[in-house]
Design a protein around this motif. Sequence first.
Motif, PDB file in Angstrom:
ATOM      1  N   ALA A 199       1.778  -4.740  -6.037  1.00 21.44           N
ATOM      2  CA  ALA A 199       1.833  -3.595  -6.957  1.00 21.44           C
ATOM      3  C   ALA A 199       2.257  -2.316  -6.258  1.00 21.44           C
ATOM      4  O   ALA A 199       2.750  -1.383  -6.911  1.00 21.44           O
ATOM      5  N   PHE A 200       2.083  -2.228  -4.931  1.00 21.36           N
ATOM      6  CA  PHE A 200       2.388  -0.999  -4.198  1.00 21.36           C
ATOM      7  C   PHE A 200       3.622  -1.148  -3.302  1.00 21.36           C
ATOM      8  O   PHE A 200       3.959  -0.229  -2.567  1.00 21.36           O
ATOM      9  N   HIS A 201       4.268  -2.302  -3.389  1.00 18.77           N
ATOM     10  CA  HIS A 201       5.399  -2.575  -2.503  1.00 18.77           C
ATOM     11  C   HIS A 201       6.559  -1.623  -2.762  1.00 18.77           C
ATOM     12  O   HIS A 201       7.222  -1.155  -1.828  1.00 18.77           O
ATOM     13  N   ASP A 202       6.817  -1.306  -4.023  1.00 20.03           N
ATOM     14  CA  ASP A 202       7.916  -0.384  -4.346  1.00 20.03           C
ATOM     15  C   ASP A 202       7.672   1.000  -3.755  1.00 20.03           C
ATOM     16  O   ASP A 202       8.614   1.677  -3.315  1.00 20.03           O
ATOM     17  N   ASP A 203       6.413   1.447  -3.741  1.00 17.93           N
ATOM     18  CA  ASP A 203       6.097   2.750  -3.154  1.00 17.93           C
ATOM     19  C   ASP A 203       6.397   2.751  -1.656  1.00 17.93           C
ATOM     20  O   ASP A 203       6.897   3.740  -1.112  1.00 17.93           O
TER      21      ASP A 203
ATOM     22  N   LEU B 272       6.860   0.363  13.222  1.00 17.73           N
ATOM     23  CA  LEU B 272       6.634  -0.629  12.171  1.00 17.73           C
ATOM     24  C   LEU B 272       7.584  -1.815  12.330  1.00 17.73           C
ATOM     25  O   LEU B 272       8.800  -1.648  12.394  1.00 17.73           O
ATOM     26  N   ARG B 273       7.004  -3.030  12.368  1.00 21.10           N
ATOM     27  CA  ARG B 273       7.799  -4.244  12.559  1.00 21.10           C
ATOM     28  C   ARG B 273       7.640  -5.253  11.435  1.00 21.10           C
ATOM     29  O   ARG B 273       8.565  -6.022  11.162  1.00 21.10           O
ATOM     30  N   TRP B 274       6.471  -5.291  10.806  1.00 21.18           N
ATOM     31  CA  TRP B 274       6.207  -6.318   9.804  1.00 21.18           C
ATOM     32  C   TRP B 274       5.627  -5.713   8.533  1.00 21.18           C
ATOM     33  O   TRP B 274       4.836  -4.785   8.577  1.00 21.18           O
ATOM     34  N   VAL B 275       6.034  -6.294   7.394  1.00 20.48           N
ATOM     35  CA  VAL B 275       5.401  -6.011   6.108  1.00 20.48           C
ATOM     36  C   VAL B 275       4.875  -7.337   5.579  1.00 20.48           C
ATOM     37  O   VAL B 275       5.644  -8.294   5.397  1.00 20.48           O
TER      38      VAL B 275
ATOM     39  N   ALA C 152       3.200 -14.813  -5.031  1.00 21.31           N
ATOM     40  CA  ALA C 152       4.521 -14.672  -5.653  1.00 21.31           C
ATOM     41  C   ALA C 152       5.602 -14.524  -4.584  1.00 21.31           C
ATOM     42  O   ALA C 152       5.319 -14.252  -3.417  1.00 21.31           O
ATOM     43  N   ALA C 153       6.855 -14.711  -5.000  1.00 20.93           N
ATOM     44  CA  ALA C 153       7.978 -14.538  -4.085  1.00 20.93           C
ATOM     45  C   ALA C 153       7.974 -13.115  -3.545  1.00 20.93           C
ATOM     46  O   ALA C 153       7.731 -12.153  -4.276  1.00 20.93           O
ATOM     47  N   VAL C 154       8.270 -12.981  -2.252  1.00 17.32           N
ATOM     48  CA  VAL C 154       8.181 -11.684  -1.586  1.00 17.32           C
ATOM     49  C   VAL C 154       9.561 -11.060  -1.476  1.00 17.32           C
ATOM     50  O   VAL C 154      10.454 -11.636  -0.852  1.00 17.32           O
ATOM     51  N   PRO C 155       9.787  -9.892  -2.085  1.00 16.57           N
ATOM     52  CA  PRO C 155      11.083  -9.229  -1.935  1.00 16.57           C
ATOM     53  C   PRO C 155      11.220  -8.632  -0.541  1.00 16.57           C
ATOM     54  O   PRO C 155      10.232  -8.265   0.089  1.00 16.57           O
ATOM     55  N   ARG C 156      12.446  -8.546  -0.045  1.00 18.65           N
ATOM     56  CA  ARG C 156      12.669  -7.975   1.272  1.00 18.65           C
ATOM     57  C   ARG C 156      12.416  -6.473   1.219  1.00 18.65           C
ATOM     58  O   ARG C 156      12.864  -5.780   0.316  1.00 18.65           O
ATOM     59  N   THR C 157      11.694  -5.978   2.208  1.00 17.41           N
ATOM     60  CA  THR C 157      11.336  -4.559   2.205  1.00 17.41           C
ATOM     61  C   THR C 157      12.490  -3.692   2.693  1.00 17.41           C
ATOM     62  O   THR C 157      12.859  -2.709   2.065  1.00 17.41           O
TER      63      THR C 157
ATOM     64  N   ARG D 124       6.961 -10.864   5.083  1.00 20.43           N
ATOM     65  CA  ARG D 124       6.385 -12.191   4.917  1.00 20.43           C
ATOM     66  C   ARG D 124       5.269 -12.133   3.893  1.00 20.43           C
ATOM     67  O   ARG D 124       4.640 -11.090   3.672  1.00 20.43           O
ATOM     68  N   ALA D 125       4.987 -13.275   3.281  1.00 18.75           N
ATOM     69  CA  ALA D 125       3.783 -13.395   2.469  1.00 18.75           C
ATOM     70  C   ALA D 125       2.599 -13.559   3.410  1.00 18.75           C
ATOM     71  O   ALA D 125       2.674 -14.308   4.394  1.00 18.75           O
TER      72      ALA D 125
END
Length: 566
Positions: free
Chosen positions: A143-147, A160-163, A169-174, A181-182
Amino acid sequence: MPLREPRTRKGDRELMTEVTTRPGSAIDRDGPQSRTLPGFLAERARDRGDDVCLIDATTGESVSYRALFDGARRLGAGLDVLGVAAGDTVATMVTHSLDTYRLWFGLTDIGVLEVPINTKYKGRMLEHILQDSGATAVVIDPAFHDDLCEVLRSASLPNLRWVLVTGSAAVPRTSAHLETRALTEIWCDALPEDVPAAHDRAPHDLSMVMYTSGTTGPSKGVLVPWGQVDSTTTGVFPEDTYVPGTVLYGPFPPNHIGGRLFASIAIRYGVVAVIRDTFSASAFWTDVERYGCTTTALVSAMANILWKAAAGGHDADNSLRDVLMIPLIPEFKSFETRYGVRICTVFNMTEVSVVTESEWAVDEWRSCGRVRQGGPGYELRIVDAHDYPVPAGEVGELVCRTDTPWAMNAGYFGQPAQTAAAWRNGWFHTGDAFRADDEGRFYFVDRIKDAIRRRGENVSSFEVEREVLDHPDVLDCAAIGVPGELGEEEIKVFVVRTAGAELSAELLIAFMASKCAAFMVPRHVEFVDALPKTQATDRVKKAELRQLEAQRRQARGEVPVTETGS
């Protein structure tokens, strides 16, 4: 395990982390150091593994001590394999759930500091914490990934190296330069033999970096040792609270110590805790009934909502018996009778744990109690601008220190100057205005920066608000100082009316004039639908209200009129 890339030094931040976080610090169980929460969890998993530890009221999911312990180890081992290293900071932007504690103890297991982030943050606030903490990874709800993506489009976050995204659910690329990664992908299916069981942590080891609310300036990262977590956990309720059948209820988000408090108590004392991400008036009594909750905490805004709800004929017919109320509302005795509970109160803040004694026999509702004695003990003083004590009854700044090592904060992350300023002359300076009476009771007056100077008097916005809240048609309010026509300030109150109320500014001002000193009566009243508040502590963001007033004055070039409505 793959070789890790060399890490760039981060100056005093990394040095402070290395000095105060030593994975696997040995604990002499017969010596002066005390066991901390990770050790209690390991012990509960061994001795009472199948007992329920935590319940998520939002999903209904529960977890046993053994499942929580094993889940934390699996998650920590997976993060270690991924490349997250001891001494790193990992930001978590997740709603309050069972994963909150798998993450906290899993990160602790590999010597990594968690940085919990308010899930309402976005833009500049989110960017500030990610930059200031130097986080190498972010664990975030979808829910906060877009932010987060919006921040990453413009922010420079070289560490920062990892999200890592929660859920299935399928994980969109940041972004192009970050590995996304999930979170479920990195859990170890089985713990390798060479992964040690979670060690207890010494009181001086850091538990997390917890950012302040930032109500008066940029948020600062408080270094919270495990010893401070323990002193908070053991200090909020009197000792006779935890009896067989105790079920705790904590409706607070996890980015504040109050959010983590109830799970910590459950693990420390071997009872059950029910968690919910935020307080909901409609869910409160439903949750209490469903889970048989006996013990909870309420900040004053929550208590007012429950108190001003329509009374029923069976309000006391519930399982609650113990309530921590911070601060007390004037009607707390009637609240006890109506709901069949007993109430205690304390004073605490992110930096200092609980410094007043928690007692059921509250003898003065305006007070937050007397100084806490033993386990640990504290010294409290009220001082002037030069740190000299002021006489009883006079207002000054509350400063404190403790007789137990690591029972208070270890400073501010990456801010040695701010740390030195706060800890000057051997005392931690709270930034809160207090007074004390001749019987040793302490009274919160205001945040020093929120005090109002009016007609030669220093007026407590907190005390003005308490008087306004006495009106039956007022649900919530906030008082600030605004420029007066003759210099100094006038008092303005922002008021949230109870549902259906038709209270006017004139009636409220007349009500205040009938019960307060003249210098406390507000000149300006504005009715609003809601006040801007911090998510964790429900504290009003008065800086936003002052900024709003400044923008209005700049736009129209005049002092606000008596009333504007919404």
